[in-house]
Design an enzyme around this catalytic site. Structure first.
Site: not given
Ligand code: EPZ
Length: 464
Positions: A49-50, A119, A149-150, A152, A336, A358, A428
């Site tokens: 999925k991801n 998202r 948040p986004v 980054l 996950d 995480v 989902r």
């Molecule tokens: C991806 O989410 C996956 N989703 C998530 O899977 C997965 O849990 C996650 O990566 C971590 O491996 C998809 O790929 C669609 P991150 P993503 O940005 O990209 C912080 C599932 O169950 N962060 O690596 O959103 C954030 O708050 C889902 O399949 C910032 O602070 O994850 C989090 O604490 C859930 N600022 C940490 O980083 C930012 O700009 C990890 O988030 C971006 C992220």
């Protein structure tokens, strides 16, 4: 010679007058699970999925038609296709294969009503900026597991030369100057964010010059996206390490690409095998994508064998030994898989500690496990699990995608009936969840909420 697939144009994959939104179906039904049945046989693994979600976003980078195979049949995929349709792309489907024609991108604004539900649709911002020089994408909301948040993503796009501001909940980004081309840059990510790494890698493929992403995420899905972009002619090195180097090219060409198997779906079913003390095989999956999980399953006493055809065989040990787990960015233990592995540890012989590093709010399933007779205490970002002899079936509600799956597989090991609510989360991320488990002997069924007896209504976890 393989028969030519019959492609069906996707007009609207979800939600139309004669087709209620799938989540409406999900939220009006529950899954009843009767525990105690040993499993046997093979559970097939669908495409990741991801990976599929971000690769579909990546098709925007190419002004020709890309064919993407091994796409899982999930609600989120339908939503992502909906976003691409709203941007003016053509999407045709045949089973697990999608043809995406991005030759004409007629809009630069992603629709709020879909982005608010998915998202991952934020992933279009990088490709839109790279392709059009402008992008307007609603800020993706938080969710049960965290604020998500986004910053980054945005800071990285600004480093590539984009002007980005927020207005009424929409991220407006554009590239100043006549040519509207992003410029390569050196970007350091404060956190190895998967999404930020993917957004910036995609944006950099069409930028002028070289981009270096340092402290990049190393997840297999990041590598899969890089391989997809390289198949379209992008110049990317180092995906899978913490430093990714992208040399921009003027344009990308069509490709025919197959998504990697879903390591989290595979891991979920492996834990189901361990929980029910069964011998099953799960696959296909790349075992190197599951190293931490396989190591931890072995540490609990499970026997785990890698078979030659990308299948993994799991069989029970004498008992379930207690172990400590800490979630970390890849190659650490995946967040996950945290809820699913916790389900196993509730039945371990001894005390275990699970630490979620995480996401800031990804332990809500603890309360639901305790309703099933588990003995777990929360201490900040740690769950202290005292193993019990058995779980008891109960009405429970999944708070997010993986918690829902974890509660379902816990129900497979519990005495009596578990009624799982919150199926819109489950649907989902897990294709044919009940069917795959029923095919290996599990006793579970999906029924309308109206048929559930009142005793099976959850009291905790209800919307407050
Ligand atoms: C991806 O989410 C996956 N989703 C998530 O899977 C997965 O849990 C996650 O990566 C971590 O491996 C998809 O790929 C669609 P991150 P993503 O940005 O990209 C912080 C599932 O169950 N962060 O690596 O959103 C954030 O708050 C889902 O399949 C910032 O602070 O994850 C989090 O604490 C859930 N600022 C940490 O980083 C930012 O700009 C990890 O988030 C971006 C992220």
């Amino acid at each position: 010679m393989a028969a030519t697939p019959v492609m069906t144009p996707l007009q609207s994959v979800i939600g139309s007058p004669n087709r209620p939104l799938p989540e409406a179906i999900s939220s009006e039904s529950v899954i009843e699970i009767w525990g105690g049945e040993p499993l046997s046989g093979h559970i097939p693994v669908s495409g990741a999925k991801n990976s599929a979600l971000v690769v579909l976003g990546g098709t925007l980078l190419c002004s020709e038609t890309c064919r993407v195979r091994n796409i899982p049949d999930l609600m989120d995929i339908g939503r992502m296709a909906e976003v691409l349709l709203a941007l003016g792309l053509k999407v045709n489907r045949a089973g697990h294969m999608l043809d995406v024609d991005a030759s004409h991108v007629s809009h630069s604004k992603a629709p709020y009503d879909i982005v608010s539900k998915l998202r991952a649709s934020f992933f279009v911002i990088g490709p839109l900026l790279a392709r059009l020089g402008v992008a307007r994408v609603p800020l993706p909301g938080g969710c049960a597991i965290g604020a998500r948040p986004v910053a980054l993503h945005i800071r990285g796009l600004q480093a590539l030369g984009a002007q980005v501001h927020m207005d009424h909940g929409v991220v407006h980004a554009y590239v100043p100057g006549a040519r509207g081309k992003l410029k390569g840059a050196k970007i350091y990510l404060d956190y190895p964010s998967v999404g930020a790494t993917e957004t910036l890698m995609m944006a950099a493929t069409l930028a002028e010059g070289e981009t270096v992403i340092e402290n990049a995420a190393q997840e297999p899905e990041v590598v899969d996206l890089a391989n997809f972009c390289i198949a379209m002619g992008a110049k990317i090195r180092g995906a899978g390490t913490n430093t990714i180097i992208i040399t921009g090219v003027p344009s990308l060409h069509a490709t025919d690409y197959s998504i990697i198997p879903d390591r989290i779906e595979a891991g979920t079913y492996l834990v189901a095998g361990a929980l029910t003390k069964s011998e099953i095989t799960v696959g296909p999956v790349d075992p190197s994508h599951l190293t931490p999980l396989l190591a931890k399953l072995r540490e609990t006493g499970s026997k785990v064998e890698i078979e030659e055809n990308m299948n993994i065989r799991i069989s029970p040990g004498e008992k379930i030994a207690s172990v400590d787990v800490q979630t970390l960015p890849y190659p650490g233990f995946p967040t996950d898989m945290q809820a699913q592995f916790m389900a196993l540890l509730t039945l371990a012989d001894g005390n275990s500690i699970v630490t979620e590093t995480v996401f800031e709010n990804r332990l809500q399933h603890v309360a639901e496990f305790n309703r099933m007779g588990a003995d777990i205490k929360l201490k900040g970002d740690c769950a202290v699990i005292r193993g019990v002899s058995h779980l008891s079936g109960a009405p429970v509600t999944g708070s997010d995608l993986r918690a829902s799956a974890a509660l379902a597989i816990a129900g497979l090991a519990a005495k009596g009936k578990t009624t799982l609510h919150g199926l819109h989360h489950l649907d989902r991320g897990y294709e044919r969840f009940e069917e795959k488990l029923r095919n290996v002997g599990a006793k579970l069924r999906r029924i309308p909420l109206s048929e559930v007896d009142s005793a099976a209504q959850p009291t905790i976890g209800a919307e407050n």
